[in-house]
Motif scaffolding. Structure first.
Motif, PDB file in Angstrom:
ATOM      1  N   MET A 107      -3.460   4.511   6.209  1.00 15.43           N
ATOM      2  CA  MET A 107      -4.156   5.463   5.313  1.00 15.43           C
ATOM      3  C   MET A 107      -3.493   5.511   3.976  1.00 15.43           C
ATOM      4  O   MET A 107      -4.505   5.680   3.238  1.00 15.43           O
ATOM      5  N   VAL A 108      -2.401   5.764   3.916  1.00 13.45           N
ATOM      6  CA  VAL A 108      -1.723   6.178   2.692  1.00 13.45           C
ATOM      7  C   VAL A 108      -1.844   4.906   1.926  1.00 13.45           C
ATOM      8  O   VAL A 108      -2.219   4.983   0.456  1.00 13.45           O
ATOM      9  N   PHE A 109      -1.429   3.600   2.422  1.00 13.18           N
ATOM     10  CA  PHE A 109      -1.646   2.459   1.505  1.00 13.18           C
ATOM     11  C   PHE A 109      -3.222   2.345   1.171  1.00 13.18           C
ATOM     12  O   PHE A 109      -3.293   1.890  -0.215  1.00 13.18           O
ATOM     13  N   LEU A 110      -3.904   2.345   1.876  1.00 13.12           N
ATOM     14  CA  LEU A 110      -5.489   2.170   1.437  1.00 13.12           C
ATOM     15  C   LEU A 110      -5.878   3.445   0.313  1.00 13.12           C
ATOM     16  O   LEU A 110      -6.777   2.677  -0.674  1.00 13.12           O
ATOM     17  N   GLY A 111      -5.386   4.538   0.231  1.00 12.47           N
ATOM     18  CA  GLY A 111      -5.567   5.654  -0.608  1.00 12.47           C
ATOM     19  C   GLY A 111      -5.112   5.095  -1.873  1.00 12.47           C
ATOM     20  O   GLY A 111      -5.492   5.055  -2.828  1.00 12.47           O
TER      21      GLY A 111
END
Length: 532
Positions: A523-527
């Motif tokens: 999720m951090v990577f997608l953000g």
């Protein structure tokens, strides 16, 4: 002055609203500020040209150049003067001191040239005075090429010219490679002899026609009469029907004595595009408008106009662009924006390695906020964004974080000693207020003399110290007003997140916490990817 910190901390919600408003205003200002490749520089010089058909280079020097030099030498503020004497022509360039009053200088130059013109020999044409203005150079050229008649291409170019010049951002769209139409009259000597007309009579008739004759209401003893004298040529048939002489019961017209045909003037120059002869529209941008938006609007107008052409014309005429400065400026802006973002990332990496995650985020917040405040100041001053402004921003990246680093590091130290986040940041801002202000002031003093750099180089580089003054002044507001509030609010939130994490750690087994690591990282990577 330190009371500002207490005032801001006591009104945290209002300061947060100011922060959001600053980001919105700065972003709006950056999006709407005119973007240029180079700063708009006004050269304090004038170029005077005097055409004289048939004069030699030596006579041009003696009879034209020296006379002009004598009259222009006494002008106030004159710095240098250089002249050129050539066949059929004389020109002189006069340069004045920086800070000249252009209107007053132009009036003095015209007065001096009127005195010089009275001493010119017969045959000299009217002089012209031209300014050296880089903003009037073409920033986009529209090229029309194709195997179509010259008259058709000229009319297409004229139609496009009218539509392009209707745009507010376009100053003019000059046409290059197009010849003006003319009526060619070929006199037949045998016809003159047959109708008993002399060449002098014919020339006198032509000279005395196609003139504007004032007319109106004529009052007499019998009344008032409205008089109208049709004396100008509106179409080729008017020239053909021009009466020359009455021969018995017949009126001899110009069409009886000569062959009249619509043709073009002799070509004095040509325009080429990709090895082919072309008709080029040289688009000049109006000062104060965005170059990128202007180029897009011009291309959209050309695309809409070409879509309305007949199918045969669309297939025969190719519309191309050259000397497109918007591509150069757009590429430069993109590269400089990338350099600014890279510099921000590198600064945050260094701070992350030295101080930790939360200080790195707070210092990283200070960089774009200071930039956006700087853009708001530039918009108030009416300054356009150029490569000098962007270079100043890159130069300021490493300097504007100094105050934020000092405040954040001292506040973290006080938090580690048990002080609350808001109190710690307020105490840090008050304790470091004058050191941060004095440190920024010494940096500004180093660039302040550049504001008084004389001449054209000073005008070119003048935006560098202005940009640094604005961005470093904005960094003071961010470090001493915005950061204490942001640090206190974020400290409370991080403390809440810490307590929630401790509660979650105590309530969930280790294997569940381990299973949540990969989805959280994803999720951090997608953000991060969406942000980029």
């Amino acid at each position: 002055m330190t009371g500002l910190v207490d005032w801001a901390a006591a009104r945290a919600r209002m300061i947060m609203a100011f922060i959001v408003l600053s980001l919105l205003v700065g972003g709006f200002a950056y999006a709407n500020l005119p973007k240029e490749g180079e700063p708009d520089i006004q050269i304090p010089g004038l170029f005077i040209s005097v055409p004289f058909p048939g004069i030699s280079a030596s006579d041009s020097e003696t009879l034209l150049v020296k006379v002009m030099e004598t009259e222009l030498a006494d002008l106030d503020g004159l710095e240098s003067m250089s002249a050129t004497a050539a066949e059929n022509y004389a020109g002189i360039f006069i340069e004045f001191e920086f800070g000249w009053d252009k209107s007053a200088v132009m009036a003095d130059v015209r007065e001096a040239m009127n005195a010089a013109e009275a001493a010119f020999p017969d045959g000299a044409e009217k002089y012209s005075i031209n300014e050296i203005n880089f903003s009037e150079f073409p920033v986009l050229i529209i090229n029309l090429t194709g195997d179509v008649p010259e008259r058709t291409m000229s009319r297409v170019a004229e139609s496009l010219k009218d539509k392009i010049e209707s745009l507010d951002a376009v100053l003019e769209a000059g046409i290059a490679g197009k010849r003006d139409e003319m009526l060619e009259v070929l006199i037949d000597p045998l016809r003159l002899e047959a109708y008993n007309v002399t060449a002098g009579e014919l020339i006198s008739v032509v000279r005395n026609n196609n003139q504007l004759i004032a007319a109106g209401e004529v009052e007499s003893s019998t009344g008032a009469f409205s008089v109208k004298i049709p004396s100008s040529f509106n179409e080729p048939q008017d020239v053909y029907n021009l009466p020359v002489k009455v021969n018995g019961d017949r009126i001899v017209t110009l069409g009886d004595l000569a062959e009249i045909r619509l043709t073009f003037e002799d070509r004095l120059g040509t325009a080429r595009f990709n090895g082919e002869t072309t008709v080029a529209l040289q688009v000049v941008k109006r000062k104060g408008f965005n170059l990128l938006d202007m180029a897009d609007d011009v291309k959209a107008v050309v695309a809409r106009a070409s879509a309305e052409w007949p199918a045969e014309l669309q297939s025969a005429v190719y519309v191309g662009t050259s000397n497109d400065q918007s591509r150069v400026v757009g590429s430069m802006i993109s590269q400089l924006e990338g350099s600014v973002l890279t510099a921000i990332a590198l600064v945050m990496i260094v701070i992350l390695a030295a101080l930790g995650v939360r200080p790195a985020l707070l210092v990283g917040f200070a960089i774009p906020t200071s930039f956006l405040l700087c853009f708001a100041f530039l918009a108030l001053m009416g300054v356009t964004i150029s490569n000098i402004v962007m270079f100043g921003l890159i130069l300021a990246v490493g300097m504007l974080v100094d105050g934020a680093i000092v405040v954040v590091e001292y506040a973290d130290k006080r938090i580690s000693e048990g002080t609350g986040p808001m109190h710690a940041y307020v105490e840090a801002a008050k304790r470091m207020f004058w050191p941060v202000v004095s440190s920024t002031a010494t940096t500004l003093c180093a660039f302040l003399p550049m504001l008084f750099w004389p001449g054209v180089p000073g005008q070119f580089m003048g935006m560098l110290p202005v940009t640094l003054i604005f961005v470093l002044s904005a960094s003071l507001v961010v470090a001493l007003i915005y950061l204490p509030v942001m640090g206190g609010v974020s400290g409370r939130m991080s403390r809440l997140f810490g307590r929630s994490a401790d509660a979650l750690r105590a309530a969930t087994p280790w294997w569940l916490r381990a299973a949540l690591v990969l989805p959280s990282l994803y999720m951090v990577f997608l953000g991060a990817m969406q942000t980029l």
